[in-house]
Design a protein around this motif. Structure first.
Motif, PDB file in Angstrom:
ATOM      1  N   GLY A  93       0.768  -1.238   0.000  1.00 13.41           N
ATOM      2  CA  GLY A  93       0.000   0.000   0.000  1.00 13.41           C
ATOM      3  C   GLY A  93       0.796   1.283   0.000  1.00 13.41           C
ATOM      4  O   GLY A  93       0.232   2.365   0.152  1.00 13.41           O
ATOM      5  N   ALA A  94       2.108   1.205  -0.187  1.00 15.48           N
ATOM      6  CA  ALA A  94       2.946   2.397  -0.119  1.00 15.48           C
ATOM      7  C   ALA A  94       2.948   3.171  -1.437  1.00 15.48           C
ATOM      8  O   ALA A  94       2.602   2.646  -2.495  1.00 15.48           O
ATOM      9  CB  ALA A  94       4.377   2.009   0.237  1.00 15.48           C
ATOM     10  N   GLU A  95       3.352   4.447  -1.337  1.00 14.89           N
ATOM     11  CA  GLU A  95       3.655   5.253  -2.518  1.00 14.89           C
ATOM     12  C   GLU A  95       5.147   5.080  -2.784  1.00 14.89           C
ATOM     13  O   GLU A  95       5.976   5.440  -1.942  1.00 14.89           O
ATOM     14  CB  GLU A  95       3.324   6.718  -2.267  1.00 14.89           C
ATOM     15  CG  GLU A  95       3.635   7.631  -3.450  1.00 14.89           C
ATOM     16  CD  GLU A  95       3.318   9.084  -3.167  1.00 14.89           C
ATOM     17  OE1 GLU A  95       3.920   9.961  -3.813  1.00 14.89           O
ATOM     18  OE2 GLU A  95       2.482   9.347  -2.273  1.00 14.89           O
ATOM     19  N   VAL A  96       5.497   4.528  -3.948  1.00 16.92           N
ATOM     20  CA  VAL A  96       6.853   4.049  -4.186  1.00 16.92           C
ATOM     21  C   VAL A  96       7.579   4.898  -5.219  1.00 16.92           C
ATOM     22  O   VAL A  96       7.033   5.211  -6.285  1.00 16.92           O
ATOM     23  CB  VAL A  96       6.839   2.578  -4.655  1.00 16.92           C
ATOM     24  CG1 VAL A  96       8.259   2.086  -4.932  1.00 16.92           C
ATOM     25  CG2 VAL A  96       6.176   1.697  -3.604  1.00 16.92           C
ATOM     26  N   THR A  97       8.817   5.266  -4.888  1.00 15.27           N
ATOM     27  CA  THR A  97       9.720   5.924  -5.820  1.00 15.27           C
ATOM     28  C   THR A  97      10.900   5.003  -6.072  1.00 15.27           C
ATOM     29  O   THR A  97      11.527   4.524  -5.125  1.00 15.27           O
ATOM     30  CB  THR A  97      10.236   7.260  -5.251  1.00 15.27           C
ATOM     31  OG1 THR A  97       9.123   8.141  -5.041  1.00 15.27           O
ATOM     32  CG2 THR A  97      11.235   7.907  -6.209  1.00 15.27           C
ATOM     33  N   GLY A  98      11.191   4.737  -7.335  1.00 12.74           N
ATOM     34  CA  GLY A  98      12.319   3.894  -7.693  1.00 12.74           C
ATOM     35  C   GLY A  98      13.442   4.724  -8.283  1.00 12.74           C
ATOM     36  O   GLY A  98      13.194   5.657  -9.050  1.00 12.74           O
ATOM     37  N   VAL A  99      14.671   4.409  -7.915  1.00 13.05           N
ATOM     38  CA  VAL A  99      15.849   5.086  -8.448  1.00 13.05           C
ATOM     39  C   VAL A  99      16.590   4.109  -9.348  1.00 13.05           C
ATOM     40  O   VAL A  99      16.884   2.976  -8.953  1.00 13.05           O
ATOM     41  CB  VAL A  99      16.789   5.562  -7.321  1.00 13.05           C
ATOM     42  CG1 VAL A  99      18.003   6.286  -7.906  1.00 13.05           C
ATOM     43  CG2 VAL A  99      16.041   6.459  -6.345  1.00 13.05           C
ATOM     44  N   CYS A 100      16.899   4.547 -10.583  1.00  9.59           N
ATOM     45  CA  CYS A 100      17.550   3.666 -11.544  1.00  9.59           C
ATOM     46  C   CYS A 100      18.217   4.514 -12.618  1.00  9.59           C
ATOM     47  O   CYS A 100      18.136   5.745 -12.597  1.00  9.59           O
ATOM     48  CB  CYS A 100      16.535   2.706 -12.172  1.00  9.59           C
ATOM     49  SG  CYS A 100      15.217   3.545 -13.085  1.00  9.59           S
ATOM     50  N   SER A 101      18.858   3.857 -13.577  1.00  6.88           N
ATOM     51  CA  SER A 101      19.480   4.564 -14.695  1.00  6.88           C
ATOM     52  C   SER A 101      18.442   4.871 -15.774  1.00  6.88           C
ATOM     53  O   SER A 101      17.314   4.361 -15.749  1.00  6.88           O
ATOM     54  CB  SER A 101      20.612   3.726 -15.288  1.00  6.88           C
ATOM     55  OG  SER A 101      20.086   2.543 -15.862  1.00  6.88           O
ATOM     56  N   SER A 102      18.840   5.669 -16.752  1.00  2.52           N
ATOM     57  CA  SER A 102      17.920   6.091 -17.819  1.00  2.52           C
ATOM     58  C   SER A 102      17.304   4.903 -18.554  1.00  2.52           C
ATOM     59  O   SER A 102      16.108   4.903 -18.850  1.00  2.52           O
ATOM     60  CB  SER A 102      18.666   6.982 -18.828  1.00  2.52           C
ATOM     61  OG  SER A 102      19.232   8.111 -18.204  1.00  2.52           O
ATOM     62  N   ARG A 103      18.122   3.899 -18.837  1.00  2.00           N
ATOM     63  CA  ARG A 103      17.623   2.771 -19.642  1.00  2.00           C
ATOM     64  C   ARG A 103      16.597   1.922 -18.907  1.00  2.00           C
ATOM     65  O   ARG A 103      15.879   1.129 -19.526  1.00  2.00           O
ATOM     66  CB  ARG A 103      18.781   1.889 -20.112  1.00  2.00           C
ATOM     67  CG  ARG A 103      19.396   0.992 -19.052  1.00  2.00           C
ATOM     68  CD  ARG A 103      20.612   0.244 -19.571  1.00  2.00           C
ATOM     69  NE  ARG A 103      21.126  -0.703 -18.599  1.00  2.00           N
ATOM     70  CZ  ARG A 103      20.934  -2.014 -18.657  1.00  2.00           C
ATOM     71  NH1 ARG A 103      20.242  -2.537 -19.654  1.00  2.00           N
ATOM     72  NH2 ARG A 103      21.440  -2.813 -17.740  1.00  2.00           N
ATOM     73  N   ASN A 104      16.498   2.086 -17.572  1.00  2.00           N
ATOM     74  CA  ASN A 104      15.594   1.241 -16.796  1.00  2.00           C
ATOM     75  C   ASN A 104      14.357   1.977 -16.286  1.00  2.00           C
ATOM     76  O   ASN A 104      13.561   1.389 -15.560  1.00  2.00           O
ATOM     77  CB  ASN A 104      16.350   0.637 -15.606  1.00  2.00           C
ATOM     78  CG  ASN A 104      17.413  -0.346 -16.042  1.00  2.00           C
ATOM     79  OD1 ASN A 104      17.207  -1.122 -16.970  1.00  2.00           O
ATOM     80  ND2 ASN A 104      18.566  -0.311 -15.384  1.00  2.00           N
ATOM     81  N   VAL A 105      14.196   3.237 -16.674  1.00  2.00           N
ATOM     82  CA  VAL A 105      13.065   4.019 -16.181  1.00  2.00           C
ATOM     83  C   VAL A 105      11.737   3.358 -16.537  1.00  2.00           C
ATOM     84  O   VAL A 105      10.848   3.199 -15.684  1.00  2.00           O
ATOM     85  CB  VAL A 105      13.124   5.460 -16.735  1.00  2.00           C
ATOM     86  CG1 VAL A 105      11.794   6.181 -16.496  1.00  2.00           C
ATOM     87  CG2 VAL A 105      14.261   6.232 -16.090  1.00  2.00           C
ATOM     88  N   ASP A 106      11.569   2.954 -17.797  1.00  2.00           N
ATOM     89  CA  ASP A 106      10.304   2.338 -18.210  1.00  2.00           C
ATOM     90  C   ASP A 106      10.062   1.022 -17.485  1.00  2.00           C
ATOM     91  O   ASP A 106       8.915   0.696 -17.123  1.00  2.00           O
ATOM     92  CB  ASP A 106      10.293   2.119 -19.727  1.00  2.00           C
ATOM     93  CG  ASP A 106      10.196   3.428 -20.503  1.00  2.00           C
ATOM     94  OD1 ASP A 106       9.780   4.441 -19.906  1.00  2.00           O
ATOM     95  OD2 ASP A 106      10.546   3.430 -21.704  1.00  2.00           O
ATOM     96  N   LEU A 107      11.127   0.242 -17.273  1.00  4.70           N
ATOM     97  CA  LEU A 107      10.982  -1.022 -16.554  1.00  4.70           C
ATOM     98  C   LEU A 107      10.472  -0.786 -15.142  1.00  4.70           C
ATOM     99  O   LEU A 107       9.509  -1.427 -14.701  1.00  4.70           O
ATOM    100  CB  LEU A 107      12.325  -1.758 -16.508  1.00  4.70           C
ATOM    101  CG  LEU A 107      12.393  -2.963 -15.548  1.00  4.70           C
ATOM    102  CD1 LEU A 107      11.429  -4.056 -15.982  1.00  4.70           C
ATOM    103  CD2 LEU A 107      13.814  -3.505 -15.450  1.00  4.70           C
ATOM    104  N   VAL A 108      11.098   0.132 -14.417  1.00  6.50           N
ATOM    105  CA  VAL A 108      10.716   0.380 -13.032  1.00  6.50           C
ATOM    106  C   VAL A 108       9.294   0.922 -12.960  1.00  6.50           C
ATOM    107  O   VAL A 108       8.518   0.554 -12.072  1.00  6.50           O
ATOM    108  CB  VAL A 108      11.720   1.341 -12.357  1.00  6.50           C
ATOM    109  CG1 VAL A 108      11.247   1.756 -10.971  1.00  6.50           C
ATOM    110  CG2 VAL A 108      13.089   0.675 -12.276  1.00  6.50           C
ATOM    111  N   ARG A 109       8.930   1.759 -13.902  1.00  9.55           N
ATOM    112  CA  ARG A 109       7.554   2.262 -13.933  1.00  9.55           C
ATOM    113  C   ARG A 109       6.577   1.110 -14.188  1.00  9.55           C
ATOM    114  O   ARG A 109       5.491   1.058 -13.576  1.00  9.55           O
ATOM    115  CB  ARG A 109       7.419   3.333 -15.015  1.00  9.55           C
ATOM    116  CG  ARG A 109       6.085   4.061 -14.975  1.00  9.55           C
ATOM    117  CD  ARG A 109       6.069   5.235 -15.925  1.00  9.55           C
ATOM    118  NE  ARG A 109       6.867   6.357 -15.411  1.00  9.55           N
ATOM    119  CZ  ARG A 109       7.926   6.858 -16.021  1.00  9.55           C
ATOM    120  NH1 ARG A 109       8.341   6.346 -17.169  1.00  9.55           N
ATOM    121  NH2 ARG A 109       8.581   7.871 -15.491  1.00  9.55           N
ATOM    122  N   SER A 110       6.961   0.159 -15.029  1.00  9.96           N
ATOM    123  CA  SER A 110       6.082  -0.977 -15.321  1.00  9.96           C
ATOM    124  C   SER A 110       5.892  -1.889 -14.116  1.00  9.96           C
ATOM    125  O   SER A 110       4.917  -2.645 -14.045  1.00  9.96           O
ATOM    126  CB  SER A 110       6.635  -1.790 -16.500  1.00  9.96           C
ATOM    127  OG  SER A 110       7.764  -2.569 -16.117  1.00  9.96           O
TER     128      SER A 110
END
Length: 322
Positions: free
Chosen positions: A171-188
């Motif tokens: 139930g948390a609001e989540v922020t992920g930190v990653c490199s440019s190439r992985n932004v879409d993956l983390v959002r998915s």
């Protein structure tokens, strides 16, 4: 049976694929025909015997168990006379301390759980250690719940990709930190916000978080703490350190600092709890957690798989098929 074997500590070049004796299950054991085994950074450390503190557990002069690997998924081939929970033919996943980069692994019966329907052996093999770490960090250590804000560094990696999904499930609001190439993956994976560390330093931004799971030692502890709320929780799950103590050095620093601040600095080591395997199986079944698979390698390329993991740029998990 064929297995990856090492006779001494060292780099991946010490690994050899050869024939070894088939292990025999004891009364409470399960013999599993391994279909897939995942590898992670801990496997690399054990293979090299560095940091040296690991040798107190895994063997002083040479590895106590000559077959590397811990996580696996496969089919039960035989069971000990006291085992009733599983039977030959069942698909199971879990962990073994005796090595899993082999055609067969002998495992205590309480170290396996049924592979959920619809989950492949490759996906199931990716789960145990990394997902268990993420689950215990989010649920047990940080006690994440609805309304909390959680930041996860290394969000596209093995532990991070599971942590993003588990924090969302809690139930948390989540922020992920990653490199440019992985932004879409983390959002998915369900992250509400994604920080591209090549463009933004989250420790210097205005946002503050109730929980930070730091899977990447890219910033000093003092800098990461700036991104915490005044009574927030920081879980350092990283740090390579020197050849003697390795990550323990950062853990010790966090323990010392925690006595001088309202913030909660909680380094931890995951504990292999059979019931947590069942929890992870439920999360897989409901679709709340889906393993991210970066590479799939055959057994003969296990050394290359470990080299790739050590480089530190995996997207999810690396799996070796048997």
């Amino acid at each position: 049976m064929r297995a990856v074997v090492q006779q001494r500590y060292g780099p991946p070049s010490v690994l050899r694929t050869t024939e070894v004796d088939l292990p025999l299950p004891g009364p409470g054991d399960v013999l599993v025909k391994v279909g897939a085994a995942s590898v992670h950074l801990g496997d690399y450390f054990v293979m090299t015997g560095k940091p040296y503190v690991l040798r107190l557990v895994f063997g002083l002069r040479r590895p106590r168990h000559g077959i590397p690997g811990r996580d696996f998924a496969g089919v039960v081939a035989a069971v000990g006379k006291h085992v009733t929970a599983v039977r030959p033919g069942d698909e199971v996943f879990g962990w073994s301390t005796a090595g899993t980069l082999a055609e067969y692994a002998c495992v205590p019966a309480d170290h396996v759980a049924p592979v959920p329907v619809g989950t492949s052996l490759v996906e199931a093999a990716a789960v145990p250690t990394s997902a268990l770490t993420a689950l215990q960090a989010m649920r047990d250590v940080a006690k994440v719940g609805p309304g909390q804000t959680v930041l996860i560094t290394g969000a596209s990696g093995g532990v991070g990709s599971f942590a993003v999904q588990i924090a969302k499930a809690l139930g948390a609001e989540v922020t992920g930190v990653c490199s440019s190439r992985n932004v879409d993956l983390v959002r998915s994976l369900g992250a509400d916000h994604v920080v591209d560390y090549t463009r933004t330093d989250f420790t210097r931004a205005e946002s503050r978080y109730d929980v930070i799971l730091d899977n990447v030692e890219a910033q000093p502890l003092a800098a990461v703490r700036r991104a915490l709320t005044p009574a927030g929780t920081l879980i350092p799950n990283s740090g390579r350190g020197g050849r003697w103590l390795g990550p323990l050095a950062r853990i010790v620093r966090a323990r010392v600092l925690s006595g001088f601040t309202r913030q909660h600095l909680k380094p931890f080591a995951s504990v292999e709890k059979p019931r947590d395997l069942l929890t992870l199986a439920d999360l897989l079944t409901t679709g709340q957690v889906t393993p991210v698979i970066d590479r799939i390698c055959p057994l003969d390329e296990a050394a290359d798989a470990l080299r790739y993991v050590e480089a530190g740029h995996t997207r999810g998990k690396v799996v070796v098929t048997i």
